[in-house]
Design an enzyme around this catalytic site. Sequence first.
Site, PDB file in Angstrom:
ATOM      1  N   ARG A   1      -3.139 -10.127   4.794  1.00 14.28           N
ATOM      2  CA  ARG A   1      -3.627 -10.240   3.410  1.00 14.28           C
ATOM      3  C   ARG A   1      -2.545  -9.681   2.496  1.00 14.28           C
ATOM      4  O   ARG A   1      -2.251  -8.488   2.565  1.00 14.28           O
ATOM      5  CB  ARG A   1      -4.934  -9.457   3.293  1.00 14.28           C
ATOM      6  CG  ARG A   1      -5.583  -9.483   1.920  1.00 14.28           C
ATOM      7  CD  ARG A   1      -6.857  -8.634   1.917  1.00 14.28           C
ATOM      8  NE  ARG A   1      -7.466  -8.613   0.592  1.00 14.28           N
ATOM      9  CZ  ARG A   1      -7.052  -7.821  -0.397  1.00 14.28           C
ATOM     10  NH1 ARG A   1      -6.048  -6.988  -0.215  1.00 14.28           N
ATOM     11  NH2 ARG A   1      -7.661  -7.865  -1.586  1.00 14.28           N
TER      12      ARG A   1
ATOM     13  N   LYS B   1       0.816  -1.216   0.000  1.00 14.95           N
ATOM     14  CA  LYS B   1       0.000   0.000   0.000  1.00 14.95           C
ATOM     15  C   LYS B   1       0.847   1.262   0.000  1.00 14.95           C
ATOM     16  O   LYS B   1       2.041   1.240   0.278  1.00 14.95           O
ATOM     17  CB  LYS B   1      -1.003  -0.040   1.154  1.00 14.95           C
ATOM     18  CG  LYS B   1      -2.134  -1.014   0.804  1.00 14.95           C
ATOM     19  CD  LYS B   1      -3.288  -1.010   1.753  1.00 14.95           C
ATOM     20  CE  LYS B   1      -4.368  -1.965   1.196  1.00 14.95           C
ATOM     21  NZ  LYS B   1      -5.345  -2.348   2.196  1.00 14.95           N
TER      22      LYS B   1
HETATM   23  N1  PMM Z   1      -7.395  -3.930   0.804  1.00 17.35           N
HETATM   24  C1  PMM Z   1      -7.724  -3.973  -0.492  1.00 17.35           C
HETATM   25  C2  PMM Z   1      -8.772  -4.795  -0.947  1.00 17.35           C
HETATM   26  N2  PMM Z   1      -9.459  -5.568  -0.087  1.00 17.35           N
HETATM   27  N3  PMM Z   1      -9.827  -6.320   2.105  1.00 17.35           N
HETATM   28  C3  PMM Z   1      -9.531  -6.273   3.423  1.00 17.35           C
HETATM   29  N4  PMM Z   1     -10.228  -7.019   4.294  1.00 17.35           N
HETATM   30  N5  PMM Z   1      -8.538  -5.481   3.902  1.00 17.35           N
HETATM   31  C4  PMM Z   1      -7.794  -4.694   3.088  1.00 17.35           C
HETATM   32  O1  PMM Z   1      -6.907  -3.975   3.600  1.00 17.35           O
HETATM   33  C5  PMM Z   1      -8.091  -4.700   1.687  1.00 17.35           C
HETATM   34  C6  PMM Z   1      -9.140  -5.543   1.234  1.00 17.35           C
HETATM   35  C7  PMM Z   1      -6.929  -3.098  -1.412  1.00 17.35           C
HETATM   36  O2  PMM Z   1      -6.674  -3.505  -2.644  1.00 17.35           O
HETATM   37  P1  PMM Z   1      -5.765  -4.775  -3.162  1.00 17.35           P
HETATM   38  O3  PMM Z   1      -6.739  -5.903  -3.305  1.00 17.35           O
HETATM   39  O4  PMM Z   1      -5.217  -4.383  -4.476  1.00 17.35           O
HETATM   40  O5  PMM Z   1      -4.740  -5.050  -2.120  1.00 17.35           O
END
Ligand code: PMM
Length: 279
Positions: free
Chosen positions: A252, A215
């Site tokens: 994640r 990020k």
């Molecule tokens: N960040 C993204 C997408 N989904 N879901 C959760 N639970 N937590 C997060 O921090 C999160 C998410 C941002 O986009 P990416 O899929 O490209 O990492």
Amino acid sequence: MGVPRADRTLVMGVLNVTPDSFSDGGRWGCVDAAVAHGTAMVAAGADLVDVGGESTRPGAGRVSEAEEVRRVLPVVTALASAGAAVSVDTMRSAVAAAAVDAGAVLVNDVSGGLADPRMHPLVADLGVAYVAMHWRGHADRMDTLDRYGDIVADVRAELAARVAAMRAAGIADQQVVLDPGLGFAKTGTSCWPLLARLDELLADGFPVLVGASRKRFLGTLVDRCDGPPSDRDAATVAVSALAAAAGAWAVRVHEVRSSVDAVRVAQAWQAARDDGKKR
Ligand code: PMM
């Protein structure tokens, strides 16, 4: 179906089947490539594969529900039938319902139920594990919603309101994971207190998911904002180790193998510390 558990922090691999996600957008657009990447993440040690069909990068617009279903469903179906534990990254109850029907074991809702009033009743009905992330608004305006007093106290209070809404809808506490939503209505350095004070979020009694991978705040920290997002993988791994040491339920991440190593290091470190205390 309660929240999946292990004796260490879990690793959730990110699989965005979108043309425009900030890190892996456009890479896994075709079903075969997406399934192959999901399978490779499982082989690298991913405990869950998080399939998303709508980008939430800052400034992104929405996709239609039909398009989101078209993107995620074949991938969820193929991975789940191959035995992977699949989560679906969606704010839409209809997408969640279709994905769970196709074998997903967890619904990852970045809006915590705020984007779709039918999400909580659906999750209660299905009894499926549910990640409720801290969220203040859609991606096209979230960067303007970064106003906090004490950010940790504010995020905890807003997540507590989500927990109250979930309970009122009939969702059991055992289904719930909370997530501070790093980068969502959080610009500049505002993610750091949420990481550094993870113990305060954990004190509320729910498992916590940390999604720091690649990020912006990590790009800023390591002075690699303009390069490819994968330039932030080493910083991501450091967060994985520290989040695991702090007791996060899962991290994640886009690059799975090194975060699996990191959470194992944290686990061994903790085990040796516990052993030492028994002496
Ligand atoms: N960040 C993204 C997408 N989904 N879901 C959760 N639970 N937590 C997060 O921090 C999160 C998410 C941002 O986009 P990416 O899929 O490209 O990492």
